[in-house]
Motif scaffolding. Structure first.
Motif, PDB file in Angstrom:
ATOM      1  N   GLY A   9      -2.260  15.048  -6.807  1.00  0.00           N
ATOM      2  CA  GLY A   9      -3.527  14.372  -6.580  1.00  0.00           C
ATOM      3  C   GLY A   9      -3.578  13.660  -5.244  1.00  0.00           C
ATOM      4  O   GLY A   9      -4.600  13.709  -4.531  1.00  0.00           O
ATOM      5  N   VAL A  10      -2.488  13.007  -4.877  1.00  0.00           N
ATOM      6  CA  VAL A  10      -2.425  12.337  -3.575  1.00  0.00           C
ATOM      7  C   VAL A  10      -2.567  13.352  -2.447  1.00  0.00           C
ATOM      8  O   VAL A  10      -3.302  13.126  -1.462  1.00  0.00           O
ATOM      9  CB  VAL A  10      -1.108  11.543  -3.449  1.00  0.00           C
ATOM     10  CG1 VAL A  10      -0.882  11.086  -2.009  1.00  0.00           C
ATOM     11  CG2 VAL A  10      -1.128  10.333  -4.380  1.00  0.00           C
ATOM     12  N   ASP A  11      -1.874  14.466  -2.567  1.00  0.00           N
ATOM     13  CA  ASP A  11      -1.955  15.487  -1.526  1.00  0.00           C
ATOM     14  C   ASP A  11      -3.365  16.055  -1.411  1.00  0.00           C
ATOM     15  O   ASP A  11      -3.837  16.357  -0.308  1.00  0.00           O
ATOM     16  CB  ASP A  11      -0.961  16.613  -1.807  1.00  0.00           C
ATOM     17  CG  ASP A  11       0.472  16.219  -1.500  1.00  0.00           C
ATOM     18  OD1 ASP A  11       0.664  15.220  -0.789  1.00  0.00           O
ATOM     19  OD2 ASP A  11       1.391  16.914  -1.968  1.00  0.00           O
ATOM     20  N   ASP A  26     -11.982   8.134  -4.244  1.00  0.00           N
ATOM     21  CA  ASP A  26     -11.120   9.201  -4.771  1.00  0.00           C
ATOM     22  C   ASP A  26      -9.805   8.639  -5.308  1.00  0.00           C
ATOM     23  O   ASP A  26      -9.300   9.091  -6.350  1.00  0.00           O
ATOM     24  CB  ASP A  26     -10.830  10.226  -3.672  1.00  0.00           C
ATOM     25  CG  ASP A  26     -12.015  11.122  -3.376  1.00  0.00           C
ATOM     26  OD1 ASP A  26     -13.016  11.052  -4.109  1.00  0.00           O
ATOM     27  OD2 ASP A  26     -11.939  11.899  -2.400  1.00  0.00           O
ATOM     28  N   SER A  27      -9.244   7.669  -4.592  1.00  0.00           N
ATOM     29  CA  SER A  27      -7.985   7.063  -5.019  1.00  0.00           C
ATOM     30  C   SER A  27      -8.150   6.357  -6.358  1.00  0.00           C
ATOM     31  O   SER A  27      -7.318   6.512  -7.263  1.00  0.00           O
ATOM     32  CB  SER A  27      -7.500   6.072  -3.954  1.00  0.00           C
ATOM     33  OG  SER A  27      -6.342   5.383  -4.388  1.00  0.00           O
ATOM     34  N   ASP A  46      10.459  11.995   0.226  1.00  0.00           N
ATOM     35  CA  ASP A  46       9.669  13.226   0.194  1.00  0.00           C
ATOM     36  C   ASP A  46       8.964  13.344  -1.152  1.00  0.00           C
ATOM     37  O   ASP A  46       9.588  13.237  -2.197  1.00  0.00           O
ATOM     38  CB  ASP A  46      10.619  14.415   0.402  1.00  0.00           C
ATOM     39  CG  ASP A  46       9.887  15.715   0.665  1.00  0.00           C
ATOM     40  OD1 ASP A  46       8.677  15.786   0.392  1.00  0.00           O
ATOM     41  OD2 ASP A  46      10.522  16.669   1.143  1.00  0.00           O
ATOM     42  N   ARG A  47       7.655  13.619  -1.123  1.00  0.00           N
ATOM     43  CA  ARG A  47       6.879  13.744  -2.356  1.00  0.00           C
ATOM     44  C   ARG A  47       6.649  15.207  -2.740  1.00  0.00           C
ATOM     45  O   ARG A  47       5.676  15.515  -3.429  1.00  0.00           O
ATOM     46  CB  ARG A  47       5.534  13.041  -2.203  1.00  0.00           C
ATOM     47  CG  ARG A  47       5.632  11.527  -2.053  1.00  0.00           C
ATOM     48  CD  ARG A  47       4.278  10.875  -2.041  1.00  0.00           C
ATOM     49  NE  ARG A  47       3.411  11.548  -1.070  1.00  0.00           N
ATOM     50  CZ  ARG A  47       2.542  12.500  -1.375  1.00  0.00           C
ATOM     51  NH1 ARG A  47       2.386  12.898  -2.621  1.00  0.00           N
ATOM     52  NH2 ARG A  47       1.818  13.064  -0.436  1.00  0.00           N
ATOM     53  N   ARG A  48       7.512  16.097  -2.357  1.00  0.00           N
ATOM     54  CA  ARG A  48       7.279  17.521  -2.621  1.00  0.00           C
ATOM     55  C   ARG A  48       7.428  17.904  -4.088  1.00  0.00           C
ATOM     56  O   ARG A  48       6.997  18.975  -4.492  1.00  0.00           O
ATOM     57  CB  ARG A  48       8.233  18.371  -1.774  1.00  0.00           C
ATOM     58  CG  ARG A  48       7.902  18.323  -0.290  1.00  0.00           C
ATOM     59  CD  ARG A  48       8.892  19.131   0.506  1.00  0.00           C
ATOM     60  NE  ARG A  48       8.658  18.972   1.937  1.00  0.00           N
ATOM     61  CZ  ARG A  48       9.503  19.377   2.865  1.00  0.00           C
ATOM     62  NH1 ARG A  48      10.623  19.970   2.521  1.00  0.00           N
ATOM     63  NH2 ARG A  48       9.229  19.196   4.140  1.00  0.00           N
ATOM     64  N   ASP A  72      -4.587  -1.287  -6.295  1.00  0.00           N
ATOM     65  CA  ASP A  72      -4.724  -1.591  -4.876  1.00  0.00           C
ATOM     66  C   ASP A  72      -3.539  -1.058  -4.075  1.00  0.00           C
ATOM     67  O   ASP A  72      -3.702  -0.555  -2.955  1.00  0.00           O
ATOM     68  CB  ASP A  72      -4.867  -3.099  -4.666  1.00  0.00           C
ATOM     69  CG  ASP A  72      -6.188  -3.639  -5.188  1.00  0.00           C
ATOM     70  OD1 ASP A  72      -7.189  -2.896  -5.152  1.00  0.00           O
ATOM     71  OD2 ASP A  72      -6.222  -4.804  -5.629  1.00  0.00           O
ATOM     72  N   GLY A  73      -2.349  -1.165  -4.646  1.00  0.00           N
ATOM     73  CA  GLY A  73      -1.182  -0.617  -3.964  1.00  0.00           C
ATOM     74  C   GLY A  73      -1.253   0.890  -3.828  1.00  0.00           C
ATOM     75  O   GLY A  73      -0.838   1.455  -2.814  1.00  0.00           O
ATOM     76  N   PHE A  74      -1.793   1.536  -4.849  1.00  0.00           N
ATOM     77  CA  PHE A  74      -1.933   2.991  -4.809  1.00  0.00           C
ATOM     78  C   PHE A  74      -2.872   3.406  -3.682  1.00  0.00           C
ATOM     79  O   PHE A  74      -2.586   4.338  -2.930  1.00  0.00           O
ATOM     80  CB  PHE A  74      -2.453   3.477  -6.161  1.00  0.00           C
ATOM     81  CG  PHE A  74      -2.424   4.963  -6.336  1.00  0.00           C
ATOM     82  CD1 PHE A  74      -1.226   5.654  -6.378  1.00  0.00           C
ATOM     83  CD2 PHE A  74      -3.598   5.678  -6.497  1.00  0.00           C
ATOM     84  CE1 PHE A  74      -1.193   7.026  -6.559  1.00  0.00           C
ATOM     85  CE2 PHE A  74      -3.581   7.054  -6.678  1.00  0.00           C
ATOM     86  CZ  PHE A  74      -2.374   7.726  -6.707  1.00  0.00           C
TER      87      PHE A  74
END
Length: 265
Positions: free
Chosen positions: A162-164, A237-238, A152-154, A211-213
């Motif tokens: 940023g990912v969200d 954006d990534s 969980d990334r909460r 690239d993994g991100f």
């Protein structure tokens, strides 16, 4: 069956079984593993020992399966998506104790009373909770155990925020529905027979290059394909987020791994 409501949003994308077919490489490259302490807790609580039988439901590319095999368990990776299951077979097929099955949590095709533990990692929200409960009761031995696991990334963190934001910008209605489903504990209660086991929490993290991100974003079911025009916008954006937050060419993504463990009486 009572399917989760958000499943209907995936029909144009090949349905819930087919949606990951073009995301296998991104999944293999970027999805995190699970903390060692989680396995220690499950083994201590359940009495599992080398040779015990674990059924990994919605096993995907075998991330959870791999760690159970490393602890000497016999593991059946149940995965309905052919491409995902093929990736697990390629990774793990030569390891003792491994086998896979082209089944679903609601219809595994496995023999009755053949498992000591059923586990679903990052997969339970795809299940019909009531039908999965019936099937798991069938394949588990008496007073068998079930474990539901999520990375969980909460946690409040600039990377996760940023990912969200990128996911919300590009993920559409499916992303919003998935986010709502992830906060709903009612299916977990139904699966465990009317109660929600107290979640156990473990700190975890992964380190990714640029690239993994990006692959972490593209591995999500609701994101556009990487080679599409919309996917190019996601990549832009990534890369911008990565450039802002990277340290020595890496970004660390923190997780809180959740474990719901209980018997299916």
């Amino acid at each position: 069956m009572t399917r989760p409501a958000f499943h209907a949003l995936y029909e144009p994308l090949g349905g819930v079984t087919g949606v990951f077919s073009d995301r296998v490489a991104a999944y293999v490259r970027s999805r995190p593993d699970y903390p060692a302490a989680l396995f220690d807790v499950v083994i201590a609580a359940t009495g599992l020992a080398p040779g015990s039988v674990v059924v990994d439901l919605g096993a995907g590319t075998g991330l959870m399966t791999r760690d159970w095999l490393a602890r000497g368990m016999q593991v059946c990776a149940v995965e309905p998506n052919d491409e995902m299951r093929a990736a697990a077979d390629a990774l793990l097929g030569a390891q003792p104790g491994y086998r896979s099955a082209a089944g679903r949590a609601e219809a595994t095709g496995l023999p009755a009373a053949s498992a000591d533990l059923v586990v679903a990692a990052q997969a339970f929200h795809w299940f019909d909770a009531d039908a999965a409960r019936i099937e798991c009761q069938r394949i588990l031995r008496a007073r068998g155990w079930a474990a539901l696991v999520w990375n969980d990334r909460r946690e409040v963190d600039p990377v996760n925020e940023g990912v969200d934001a990128i996911a919300a910008r590009h993920g559409g209605a499916a992303r919003a529905a998935m986010a709502a489903a992830s906060r709903d504990e009612a299916p977990i209660a139904r699966f465990f027979g009317g109660h929600v086991p107290s979640p156990q929490r473990f700190a975890h993290a992964q380190s990714l290059d640029v690239d993994g991100f990006a692959s972490l974003l593209f591995s999500r079911s609701y994101m556009p394909a990487a080679d599409s025009a919309a996917g190019q916008a996601v990549r832009s954006d990534s890369d911008a987020l990565f450039a802002r937050l990277q340290n020595n060419g890496r970004v660390t993504v923190p997780y809180e791994t959740l474990l719901y463990l209980g018997r299916l009486a």
